[in-house]
Structures are given as structure tokens and as C-alpha cells.
Design an enzyme around this catalytic site. Structure first.
Site, short mmCIF file in Angstrom:
data_model
loop_
_atom_site.label_atom_id
_atom_site.label_comp_id
_atom_site.label_asym_id
_atom_site.label_seq_id
_atom_site.Cartn_x
_atom_site.Cartn_y
_atom_site.Cartn_z
N ALA A 73 -14.23 -55.66 24.70
CA ALA A 73 -14.50 -56.98 25.26
C ALA A 73 -15.13 -57.82 24.15
O ALA A 73 -15.69 -57.27 23.19
CB ALA A 73 -15.43 -56.86 26.44
N GLY A 102 -13.45 -51.98 26.03
CA GLY A 102 -12.44 -52.58 26.91
C GLY A 102 -11.02 -52.34 26.39
O GLY A 102 -10.07 -52.36 27.19
N GLU A 128 -19.84 -48.51 24.33
CA GLU A 128 -20.72 -49.45 25.05
C GLU A 128 -22.19 -49.11 24.91
O GLU A 128 -23.04 -50.00 24.88
CB GLU A 128 -20.33 -49.50 26.54
CG GLU A 128 -19.07 -50.29 26.85
CD GLU A 128 -17.80 -49.50 26.68
OE1 GLU A 128 -17.86 -48.34 26.17
OE2 GLU A 128 -16.73 -50.01 27.03
N1 DAK Z 1 -15.99 -58.71 20.07
C1 DAK Z 1 -16.04 -59.81 19.29
N2 DAK Z 1 -15.74 -59.81 17.99
C2 DAK Z 1 -15.37 -58.62 17.45
C3 DAK Z 1 -15.31 -57.43 18.20
C4 DAK Z 1 -15.62 -57.50 19.58
N3 DAK Z 1 -15.55 -56.44 20.39
N4 DAK Z 1 -14.93 -56.42 17.36
C5 DAK Z 1 -14.77 -56.97 16.16
N5 DAK Z 1 -15.03 -58.29 16.20
C6 DAK Z 1 -14.98 -59.24 15.10
C7 DAK Z 1 -16.15 -59.02 14.14
O1 DAK Z 1 -17.31 -59.67 14.62
C8 DAK Z 1 -15.60 -59.65 12.88
O2 DAK Z 1 -15.70 -61.05 13.00
P1 DAK Z 1 -16.33 -61.94 11.80
O3 DAK Z 1 -17.67 -61.35 11.48
O4 DAK Z 1 -15.32 -61.76 10.68
O5 DAK Z 1 -16.36 -63.33 12.37
C9 DAK Z 1 -14.12 -59.30 12.93
O6 DAK Z 1 -13.83 -59.01 14.30
C10 DAK Z 1 -13.76 -58.06 12.10
O7 DAK Z 1 -14.62 -57.01 12.50
P2 DAK Z 1 -15.57 -56.22 11.45
O8 DAK Z 1 -15.90 -57.09 10.29
O9 DAK Z 1 -16.67 -55.63 12.23
O10 DAK Z 1 -14.56 -55.11 10.97
P3 DAK Z 1 -14.94 -53.63 10.47
O11 DAK Z 1 -13.68 -53.06 9.90
O12 DAK Z 1 -16.16 -53.63 9.61
O13 DAK Z 1 -15.29 -52.82 11.81
C11 DAK Z 1 -14.99 -52.18 14.10
C12 DAK Z 1 -14.32 -52.67 12.80
C13 DAK Z 1 -13.95 -52.17 15.23
C14 DAK Z 1 -15.52 -50.74 13.90
C15 DAK Z 1 -16.18 -53.11 14.44
O14 DAK Z 1 -15.70 -54.44 14.46
C16 DAK Z 1 -16.79 -52.83 15.75
O15 DAK Z 1 -17.60 -51.89 15.91
N6 DAK Z 1 -16.44 -53.67 16.75
C17 DAK Z 1 -17.04 -53.58 18.05
C18 DAK Z 1 -16.57 -52.40 18.83
C19 DAK Z 1 -17.21 -52.43 20.13
O16 DAK Z 1 -18.41 -52.13 20.27
N7 DAK Z 1 -16.49 -52.95 21.06
C20 DAK Z 1 -17.02 -53.38 22.33
C21 DAK Z 1 -17.32 -52.22 23.20
S1 DAK Z 1 -18.12 -52.80 24.61
C22 DAK Z 1 -17.33 -56.42 30.92
C23 DAK Z 1 -16.66 -55.26 31.09
C24 DAK Z 1 -16.44 -54.43 30.06
C25 DAK Z 1 -16.92 -54.73 28.85
C26 DAK Z 1 -17.63 -55.90 28.67
C27 DAK Z 1 -17.81 -56.75 29.66
N8 DAK Z 1 -17.54 -57.25 31.99
C28 DAK Z 1 -17.26 -56.84 33.28
C29 DAK Z 1 -18.05 -58.55 31.75
C30 DAK Z 1 -16.65 -53.86 27.78
C31 DAK Z 1 -17.40 -53.88 26.76
C32 DAK Z 1 -16.92 -53.36 25.55
O17 DAK Z 1 -15.76 -53.33 25.25
#
Ligand code: DAK
Length: 261
Positions: free
Chosen positions: A67, A113, A136
């Protein structure tokens, strides 16, 4: 039918649906979720007959990296996490219960997500560079789009508990070994061919039999209580100081300092 973040293409009797936010690693923001909802509710009808759908992410780095963390920082202030989780559930149920098969073509990250979206599809074909996980807890929240329910279904309670509690990702080989993905191929081209082959095979069968098979398989797993509990717990965790800290730490590219509050 015009979308900001979705591309829809007809190819060989199939539909390609591509989440197109490569700069944010195809993170699911509210607009993208709304477009998925529109597509799976009504818009697909504008494409006439098709055997199935291949759902994928744009670029070569991610299927969907979760997400949109930057956007859902606002959730904490609005306090409507549970409602949003329930809406997410409903959109992913549309995919899971879709009458034609939906194959997730996963190349790169399928996290949070993104992993949940891939799991809502009927089948998953991955490339060697795919990575799956439910990170998460790194943000101080729990999976909110069905991850606590579907990961169990695919890989069993023990391993699902490990992945959800540690937040550690797994590679494509491990995801295949655990039964999370159906096939792993060396690269996007071969994975795409495999996904198309699967859908062509299914497309040659009786469409009503396919529709009813999907319905009957899903009936076994329908668990109102489990999804409801997830939505409430997700809503509760989005109200915590830990969540604000976890999301801020991601945006500021630093390690989170959780205090259990
Ligand atoms: N959201 C927003 N931007 C993201 C993102 C994300 N999930 N993942 C990556 N980006 C963005 C980064 O901020 C970066 O943007 P800039 O800084 O260049 O502006 C760009 O994409 C490239 O990412 P990185 O620079 O971080 O790239 P790396 O190769 O260094 O790392 C990575 C890649 C995938 C390991 C890292 O980006 C990362 O850890 N990303 C986050 C993974 C994560 O934690 N995903 C979210 C899990 S929580 C909901 C229901 C469910 C959910 C939420 C709400 N509701 C009911 C409301 C679920 C939540 C989740 O999914």
C-alpha cells in the site's frame, strides 16, 4: 474507460491489467484501488469475451511494493483504518471471486498489499527476481488486505506466522517451495508465456465449469470472522503512535523506534 494508474490491453483473447506507478514501485494508493474496483465491478464488460486476466506491475522492479505508505500516513489522523481495510477486502474479494481466472505475473517486489493482491488472484507465476513478504510489522501495523487469512491458506499457519511476525521477505524459489506461487520462470518473457499458456488451457474448458469451480473452491475459505478480526485489528494498529513512527521512519529512510504505544 480511462484510468490514471491502470493499463488495460487485449492480447490473444486475454486481458493484461498493469498497475502503472513504477516510480513508487507500483504502490497501491487510493486512486489505484478505486480503479481496480471499477474494473472488476463493471469495466471488464467492455472487453467482450476473454479467457482470463494477467495482472502485473509496470517496470522491472516490482509487482506492487505494498500500500502507498506516504498516502496512508493520513489514515492515523482520520482514524478510519478499519473501514479502509473492509473496503480493501471487498475489492480483493471481487478479484478472488471473479468468474474468469486471474493470474498474477510477479516480477520483483510483491510486499504487503502487493503480496495480498497476488494472493487474491487465482494463480501466481513469478520470475526468479520476485520477492514476497508481509512487512507491515516494520510499520507498526498488521496486514490489512487479507494477508493474515490468505497467507495461511497458501503456506500453512506455521510459516505464515513466521513471515507475518518477522516481516522477512522470501525469494521466488522459497515461495514456490512453500506453495505460494504456482511457477517460477527465469525472466519476465518466459513467465509471461507461462501465464498465457495457463490461461489458454483454462480458456479451452467450459466457462461455466470454470466459474463454478472458482466459486466452490472459495466457499471453503470464506471466513467472515477472520477477515473481520483482521480489519478491526488493522484499524486499532493504525491509531497507535507506533504506526505514526513506523510510517514516518519509512518516509525519512531511517530505522523505526517503537515504544509499544
Ligand atoms: N509506498 C510508497 N512509496 C513506496 C513504497 C510504498 N509501499 N515502496 C517504495 N516506494 C517508493 C520509495 O519511497 C521510493 O520513492 P522516492 O524516495 O524515490 O521518492 C521509490 O519507491 C523506490 O523505492 P526505494 O528507493 O525504497 O527502493 P529500494 O530498492 O531501496 O527498496 C523496497 C525497495 C521495496 C525494499 C523498499 O522500497 C521498501 O521497503 N518499500 C516498502 C515495502 C513495504 O513496507 N511495503 C508496505 C507494506 S505495508 C490498508 C490496508 C493494507 C495496507 C495498508 C493500508 N488499509 C486498509 C488502509 C497494507 C500495508 C502495506 O502494504
Amino acid at each position: 474507460m480511462s484510468y490514471e494508474n491502470l493499463l488495460v490491453e487485449d492480447a490473444n483473447g486475454l486481458l493484461y491489467l498493469t498497475i502503472n506507478r513504477p516510480k513508487a514501485l507500483n504502490a497501491l494508493n487510493a486512486a489505484t484501488l478505486g480503479e481496480l474496483e471499477r474494473f472488476f465491478t463493471d469495466d471488464y464488460r467492455q472487453h467482450g469475451q476473454f479467457h482470463g486476466i494477467i495482472l502485473t506491475g509496470a517496470g522491472d522492479r516490482a509487482f506492487v511494493a505494498g500500500a502507498d505508505i506516504k498516502e496512508f500516513l493520513g489514515i492515523a489522523e482520520q482514524g478510519d483504518g478499519e473501514k479502509m481495510a473492509r473496503r480493501g477486502h471487498d475489492i480483493f474479494f471481487l478479484i478472488e471471486n471473479f468468474h474468469r481466472p486471474v493470474v498474477a505475473l510477479v516480477d520483483g517486489y510483491a510486499l504487503g498489499g502487493g503480496c495480498e493482491l497476488a494472493m487474491a488472484c487465482h494463480l501466481r507465476v513469478a520470475t526468479q527476481q520476485a520477492r514476497f513478504g508481509q512487512p507491515e510489522v516494520n510499520l507498526g501495523i498488521i496486514p490489512g488486505y487479507g494477508g493474515t487469512q490468505r497467507l495461511n491458506q497458501y503456506i500453512g499457519k506455521g510459516k505464515a506466522t513466521e513471515l507475518i511476525l518477522t516481516g522477512n521477505p522470501i525469494d521466488a524459489t522459497e515461495a514456490h517451495r512453500l506453495g505460494l506461487v504456482n511457477y517460477v520462470l527465469p525472466d519476465r518473457e518466459t513467465a509471461r508465456s507461462k501465464a498465457e499458456e495457463l490461461l489458454q488451457t483454462i480458456g479451452a474448458k467450459g466457462p461455466l465449469a470454470i466459474r463454478e469451480s472458482i466459486r466452490a473452491i472459495n466457499a471453503y475459505y470464506a471466513n467472515e470472522h477472520g477477515y473481520g478480526t483482521e480489519a478491526r485489528a488493522f484499524g486499532d494498529t493504525t491509531k497507535t503512535a507506533d504506526f505514526r513512527e513506523g510510517a514516518a521512519a519509512f518516509v525519512e529512510k531511517r530505522k523505526a523506534n517503537f515504544r509499544g504505544e
